[in-house]
Design an enzyme around this catalytic site. Structure first.
Site, mmCIF file in Angstrom:
data_model
loop_
_atom_site.group_PDB
_atom_site.id
_atom_site.type_symbol
_atom_site.label_atom_id
_atom_site.label_comp_id
_atom_site.label_asym_id
_atom_site.label_seq_id
_atom_site.Cartn_x
_atom_site.Cartn_y
_atom_site.Cartn_z
ATOM 1 N N TYR A 55 0.831 -1.197 0.000
ATOM 2 C CA TYR A 55 0.000 0.000 0.000
ATOM 3 C C TYR A 55 0.868 1.251 0.000
ATOM 4 O O TYR A 55 1.902 1.301 0.683
ATOM 5 C CB TYR A 55 -0.860 0.055 1.259
ATOM 6 C CG TYR A 55 -2.067 -0.851 1.240
ATOM 7 C CD1 TYR A 55 -3.234 -0.463 0.595
ATOM 8 C CD2 TYR A 55 -2.049 -2.079 1.892
ATOM 9 C CE1 TYR A 55 -4.353 -1.272 0.601
ATOM 10 C CE2 TYR A 55 -3.169 -2.897 1.897
ATOM 11 C CZ TYR A 55 -4.321 -2.489 1.251
ATOM 12 O OH TYR A 55 -5.425 -3.293 1.254
ATOM 13 N N TYR A 107 -1.157 -9.991 0.356
ATOM 14 C CA TYR A 107 -0.057 -9.566 1.238
ATOM 15 C C TYR A 107 -0.157 -10.251 2.587
ATOM 16 O O TYR A 107 -1.248 -10.617 3.021
ATOM 17 C CB TYR A 107 -0.028 -8.034 1.383
ATOM 18 C CG TYR A 107 -1.279 -7.381 1.923
ATOM 19 C CD1 TYR A 107 -1.512 -7.288 3.297
ATOM 20 C CD2 TYR A 107 -2.220 -6.829 1.060
ATOM 21 C CE1 TYR A 107 -2.648 -6.672 3.793
ATOM 22 C CE2 TYR A 107 -3.366 -6.215 1.553
ATOM 23 C CZ TYR A 107 -3.578 -6.144 2.921
ATOM 24 O OH TYR A 107 -4.708 -5.541 3.405
ATOM 25 N N ARG A 158 -3.692 -11.911 3.276
ATOM 26 C CA ARG A 158 -4.954 -11.420 2.738
ATOM 27 C C ARG A 158 -5.080 -11.854 1.289
ATOM 28 O O ARG A 158 -4.140 -11.702 0.516
ATOM 29 C CB ARG A 158 -5.013 -9.878 2.765
ATOM 30 C CG ARG A 158 -4.953 -9.181 4.114
ATOM 31 C CD ARG A 158 -6.033 -9.575 5.089
ATOM 32 N NE ARG A 158 -7.346 -9.899 4.563
ATOM 33 C CZ ARG A 158 -8.297 -9.036 4.187
ATOM 34 N NH1 ARG A 158 -8.094 -7.756 4.263
ATOM 35 N NH2 ARG A 158 -9.474 -9.461 3.744
ATOM 36 N N HIS A 198 -10.671 -2.498 -1.238
ATOM 37 C CA HIS A 198 -11.578 -1.927 -0.240
ATOM 38 C C HIS A 198 -12.574 -1.025 -0.968
ATOM 39 O O HIS A 198 -12.162 -0.180 -1.774
ATOM 40 C CB HIS A 198 -10.800 -1.096 0.779
ATOM 41 C CG HIS A 198 -9.840 -1.912 1.597
ATOM 42 N ND1 HIS A 198 -10.171 -2.437 2.814
ATOM 43 C CD2 HIS A 198 -8.563 -2.300 1.350
ATOM 44 C CE1 HIS A 198 -9.134 -3.116 3.309
ATOM 45 N NE2 HIS A 198 -8.145 -3.047 2.433
#
Ligand SMILES: [Fe+2]
Lengths: 246, 210
Positions: free
Chosen positions: A115, A154, A164, A169
């Site tokens: 991210y 990740y 995950r 999202h």
């Protein structure tokens, strides 16, 4: 103009959504209320209304993650690395009624699972051409669309080796703060879905299906990108026809 | 086609998309500055009122505290409140003097505190005619919160309206009602209301389902 409070929303099924306390996802243990929620029997405009973002000014690439973040360094500037995908769907309510002009926002990791956030220190590198944020309004018929790259899975500290599944999202407002919802879109067929402690906060396997984006070859573009369809269903709106006069 | 009343009721309605936690990186999507991302043309943030807005200019500040007494430093909050006249301004417009909606985060302005710059809301009537005391509806999203928590912030100096508020009175325990009352502070000519949100355990904030 007086707001219409002569309506209500279908009650949110708290057994369908994940419970606050879901110890397989360890962070919920200290962040879950232990007291019962107080149910508001008589909803007011404070719950029934919500913001309308039709006038929020957006940039031309706010929903195009292939183009909305570029390296400062001209030598590096270009397209982000990863599988090019369109993520699209329709925002509808529980009665199938489209929800037009509602704000849909999304954020995600890059193709390596990293991210662009001050606090993410995963080994996978940042992509100089990928920010990972998008937003748009649904159109008059409730459709929304983003162009992006497929995020990578990740690892995260929950169990010793928790990963995950690839996910985006997704945040949707809907017509009211009562319909406000944040979820995650998973990719159909990902073998990490059934292993994920966050997915497992849901008790009903059908609820997981509501969070699964489906490969849609018809909307994919040849020699360009695949498409995943992800419809968002928000609480249904009902009119109150009979006043309870006792 | 089957008659609707011959089908089980669940088939008449779609299921809501299930909620998932907003996660630790919620800021990338909803609070870009906190993530370290450049702002877009317009962002939804924590200034609900400009100096031109009617009403008393105030700040709402607080912390979010978990069941161990530790600060939650990755929460995102959304506020929803009436203007000084008790009306919701639903059309979000950053050129307007006041917006009913805003966002903040627990790392927004000082260490582990969230903050909204707004005005004190007026009273809002329910459809049964009963007046609710001035309040701000807050939604809390964070890593470890699977679906947002809803609470309401009320004002310490509205004792009379608070005592008559049908929503505050829906909280059975008078002690728990106190968890919804923000404390007034004044410093350097600024009026600030402090409201800590305790997610769990002693002094746990009242959360609502609606
Ligand atoms: Fe994530």
């Amino acid at each position: 103009m007086p707001l219409n409070d002569n309506k209500r929303f279908v009650e949110r099924d708290r057994n369908w959504h994940p419970p606050a306390y879901a110890p397989g996802y360890k962070t919920t243990v200290a962040r879950s209320p232990s007291q019962a929620y107080v149910s508001l029997q008589t909803p007011s405009v404070s719950e029934l209304a919500g913001p309308d973002f039709t006038r929020l000014r957006m940039g031309p690439h706010d929903n195009d993650l292939l183009l909305n973040f570029r390296a400062d360094n001209e030598a590096q500037a270009g397209l982000p690395i990863g599988e090019r995908v369109i993520v699209f769907g329709r925002v509808v309510d529980q009665f199938g009624k489209p929800v037009p002009n509602t704000l849909v926002e999304m954020w995600q990791a890059n193709a390596g699972g990293r991210y662009r956030h001050k606090k993410d220190g995963y080994l996978a590198p940042l992509d100089p051409n990928f920010g990972g944020v998008g937003r748009c309004l649904s159109d008059d018929e409730g459709w929304y669309r983003f162009r992006t790259i497929k995020p990578g899975p990740y690892p995260w500290p929950n169990n010793i080796n928790s990963w995950r599944p690839a996910h985006i999202h997704v945040s949707v407002m809907g017509p009211s703060i009562s319909t406000r919802l944040i979820t995650q879109m998973y990719f159909e067929g990902d073998p990490l879905i059934p292993l994920c402690p966050i997915v497992h906060t849901l008790r009903d396997p059908e609820a997981v299906e509501t969070m699964t984006g489906r490969l849609d070859m018809a909307r994919s573009r040849s020699m360009d990108c695949l498409a995943y369809r992800f419809d968002l269903v928000v609480r249904g709106e009902l009119q109150t026809y009979f006043e309870n006069q006792g | 086609m089957q008659q609707p009343n011959s089908q089980p009721s669940a088939a008449l309605m779609l299921r809501e998309t299930a909620s998932q936690t907003a996660g630790p990186y919620v800021h990338i999507g909803l609070a870009l500055d906190i993530a370290g991302l450049p702002p877009r043309e317009e962002e939804i943030w924590n200034r609900l009122a400009s100096p031109q807005a009617d009403g008393e200019a105030i700040e709402l500040v607080g912390r979010v505290i978990d069941g161990n007494g530790d600060l939650v430093r990755d929460a995102l909050l959304e506020a929803w409140q009436a203007d000084a006249h008790g009306n919701y301004q639903c059309e979000f417009d950053l050129q307007a003097a006041f917006n009913s909606f805003g966002r903040t985060a627990t790392t927004a302005e000082s260490d582990g505190e969230w903050c909204f710059h707004t005005i004190k809301p007026g009273q809002v009537a329910r459809r049964d005619g009963r007046l609710m005391a001035p309040h701000v509806t807050l939604a809390v999203f964070a890593r470890g919160i699977n679906i947002q928590l809803h609470t309401r912030l009320y004002f310490e100096d509205e004792a009379e309206a608070n005592a008559a508020c049908p929503v505050l009175n829906a909280v059975e325990s008078p002690a728990r009602r106190q968890t919804l009352i923000a404390k007034r502070e004044e410093s350097e000519g600024k009026v600030r209301y402090r409201f800590d949100i305790r997610l769990q355990g002693e002094g746990e904030t009242v959360f609502f389902d609606f």
